[in-house]
Design a protein around this motif. Sequence first.
Motif, PDB file in Angstrom:
ATOM      1  N   LEU A 188       0.821  -1.204   0.000  1.00 23.18           N
ATOM      2  CA  LEU A 188       0.000   0.000   0.000  1.00 23.18           C
ATOM      3  C   LEU A 188       0.859   1.259   0.000  1.00 23.18           C
ATOM      4  CD1 LEU A 188      -2.975   0.912   0.154  1.00 23.18           C
ATOM      5  CD2 LEU A 188      -2.755   0.898   2.646  1.00 23.18           C
ATOM      6  N   TYR A 189       1.993   1.210   0.678  1.00 15.82           N
ATOM      7  CA  TYR A 189       2.873   2.378   0.767  1.00 15.82           C
ATOM      8  C   TYR A 189       3.597   2.646  -0.549  1.00 15.82           C
ATOM      9  CZ  TYR A 189       6.913   5.203   2.073  1.00 15.82           C
ATOM     10  OH  TYR A 189       7.880   6.172   2.122  1.00 15.82           O
ATOM     11  N   VAL A 190       4.063   1.612  -1.214  1.00 20.06           N
ATOM     12  CA  VAL A 190       4.945   1.787  -2.384  1.00 20.06           C
ATOM     13  C   VAL A 190       4.165   2.052  -3.667  1.00 20.06           C
ATOM     14  CG1 VAL A 190       6.601   0.604  -3.888  1.00 20.06           C
ATOM     15  CG2 VAL A 190       6.854   0.484  -1.405  1.00 20.06           C
ATOM     16  N   PHE A 191       3.065   1.331  -3.861  1.00 20.71           N
ATOM     17  CA  PHE A 191       2.364   1.415  -5.148  1.00 20.71           C
ATOM     18  C   PHE A 191       1.319   2.527  -5.148  1.00 20.71           C
ATOM     19  CE2 PHE A 191       4.131  -2.758  -5.806  1.00 20.71           C
ATOM     20  CZ  PHE A 191       4.319  -2.823  -7.173  1.00 20.71           C
ATOM     21  N   LYS A 192       1.177   3.144  -6.293  1.00 23.49           N
ATOM     22  CA  LYS A 192       0.088   4.097  -6.517  1.00 23.49           C
ATOM     23  C   LYS A 192      -1.002   3.385  -7.310  1.00 23.49           C
ATOM     24  CE  LYS A 192       2.803   8.351  -6.424  1.00 23.49           C
ATOM     25  NZ  LYS A 192       3.168   9.571  -7.159  1.00 23.49           N
ATOM     26  N   ASP A 193      -2.243   3.618  -6.907  1.00 24.63           N
ATOM     27  CA  ASP A 193      -3.350   2.896  -7.533  1.00 24.63           C
ATOM     28  C   ASP A 193      -3.616   3.402  -8.941  1.00 24.63           C
ATOM     29  OD1 ASP A 193      -6.779   2.160  -6.507  1.00 24.63           O
ATOM     30  OD2 ASP A 193      -5.367   1.105  -7.796  1.00 24.63           O
ATOM     31  N   THR A 194      -3.941   2.437  -9.818  1.00 25.34           N
ATOM     32  CA  THR A 194      -4.326   2.746 -11.193  1.00 25.34           C
ATOM     33  C   THR A 194      -5.557   1.935 -11.523  1.00 25.34           C
ATOM     34  OG1 THR A 194      -2.020   3.066 -11.794  1.00 25.34           O
ATOM     35  CG2 THR A 194      -3.580   2.790 -13.602  1.00 25.34           C
ATOM     36  N   LYS A 195      -6.648   2.592 -11.884  1.00 16.57           N
ATOM     37  CA  LYS A 195      -7.900   1.872 -12.117  1.00 16.57           C
ATOM     38  C   LYS A 195      -7.930   1.160 -13.459  1.00 16.57           C
ATOM     39  CE  LYS A 195     -10.904   4.596  -9.134  1.00 16.57           C
ATOM     40  NZ  LYS A 195     -12.149   5.358  -9.036  1.00 16.57           N
ATOM     41  N   THR A 196      -7.190   1.647 -14.415  1.00 12.86           N
ATOM     42  CA  THR A 196      -7.201   1.026 -15.735  1.00 12.86           C
ATOM     43  C   THR A 196      -5.995   0.120 -15.903  1.00 12.86           C
ATOM     44  OG1 THR A 196      -7.112   1.420 -18.114  1.00 12.86           O
ATOM     45  CG2 THR A 196      -6.006   3.026 -16.730  1.00 12.86           C
ATOM     46  N   VAL A 197      -6.161  -0.930 -16.676  1.00 15.78           N
ATOM     47  CA  VAL A 197      -5.054  -1.825 -16.965  1.00 15.78           C
ATOM     48  C   VAL A 197      -4.542  -1.606 -18.383  1.00 15.78           C
ATOM     49  CG1 VAL A 197      -5.898  -3.577 -15.395  1.00 15.78           C
ATOM     50  CG2 VAL A 197      -6.590  -3.670 -17.770  1.00 15.78           C
ATOM     51  N   VAL A 198      -5.010  -0.557 -19.039  1.00 13.45           N
ATOM     52  CA  VAL A 198      -4.586  -0.254 -20.397  1.00 13.45           C
ATOM     53  C   VAL A 198      -3.624   0.911 -20.375  1.00 13.45           C
ATOM     54  CG1 VAL A 198      -5.345   0.384 -22.705  1.00 13.45           C
ATOM     55  CG2 VAL A 198      -6.807  -1.037 -21.282  1.00 13.45           C
ATOM     56  N   GLU A 199      -2.433   0.721 -20.911  1.00 10.53           N
ATOM     57  CA  GLU A 199      -1.460   1.782 -20.958  1.00 10.53           C
ATOM     58  C   GLU A 199      -1.790   2.756 -22.080  1.00 10.53           C
ATOM     59  OE1 GLU A 199       2.533   0.595 -21.131  1.00 10.53           O
ATOM     60  OE2 GLU A 199       2.536  -0.370 -19.179  1.00 10.53           O
TER      61      GLU A 199
END
Length: 399
Positions: A188-199
């Motif tokens: 939870l500390y290291v990663f930033k959330d991304t709702k999409t899985v498409v770059e």
Amino acid sequence: MNKRSHHYLTYAIVALIFGVATCMIMFKIPTILTRLMEIIECDANDASIFMSSYTLISCIFALPVVLLLRKLGPLQIAVIGAAFALVGSILGAFSVYLEGDKDYYLLAISRGIEGINYVFASICLPMLIKNSVDKKNTGVCLSIYSVFFPLGSFIGTSLTPIIFTSCGFEFTWLIYAGVMLVAGLLLLYVFKDTKTVVEASDNKKHNPASPASIVFFMVSWCLFCLMQIAMLNYFPIYLNTHFGMDSSLSGLLTTLPSLICIPLCIFAGHLSDKFGTYKYVYVVTLALLTPGLFLIFTTEGAALVIGYILVTLGLVCPAVNAIAVFELFCSKYSGIGMALLIAVCCLGQSIGSWIMQVLIGNDFTGWMQGAIFLLVCGIVAVICAVLARSQRRPLSNKK
């Protein structure tokens, strides 16, 4: 694209730690199964549910995760999975205080709750890496993360007998719950959330592989997972009953191939980028694993050592499974691809945990029948892997 606030290896290592914690919980059962049977007062057939319920629940929850990804990001889902693991481990820890058959049923249910974390993590962690790391470093990071299964199984099967002997059943379960809590907070500390899985930067048109190729790959992957779980669950029992080894030594010898193959898994990720496809590494490792499993369950001496070496090389196979998904499915459908990958994996693990027990019997004497079954599964897996076709699409962009 997300703003990168950490070095790309940090993302890979933190995802690896979370995956290892998940697999430690998964593999805390096999090396203490016989002692657990005494505590719960059940036979080998009944005790097999402690592994099969974990993977069966994972299989059921795999595809619904795709729907959750539309509302929640992969980080949120992974953290929710960690919460399930905590609840399951705590319930399991106190199951022994129940009377009658209630302890058996509560422990089986708690294993199913823990299994939800496995499917959540297995689907979301590769997506977190793909969305948080520059494309040129994705292959390396995925290959580093891919060793979570062999490393986690090694630590879990090696440490569990030691902790179990020193601290007892309840504290063993609570200690693993604490490890999962730390891993979840770190993620939870290291990663930033991304709702999409498409770059957004993935502008190259890439169509999914044909349905037949996807089916062939998934069948081969399901059979690999069946063979892998059969080896990890029942090779320690084979060593215990056939050679009279204690649980700690048999657990070490069972998971040592997984530990040895860790650097090979990272090298396999580089090879897949070099060849532009997962297929060569995937087919070769399956072909090595198949005779190796037959030898370790049926022979002694030099033949057993040869089989042991072949199994070690064959366990490199999972290093390219996430890469295979990104080749077989375009970015738009990678979430579905990962869900299918985990669903068929859990299906194979559930079948492997159950059918090997049926074949070897309660008296643990039917090892030849089990070995022949694994040999047939391996041959079919290799054929399906060869028939699966995907577009060559290196993970790293070359300027």
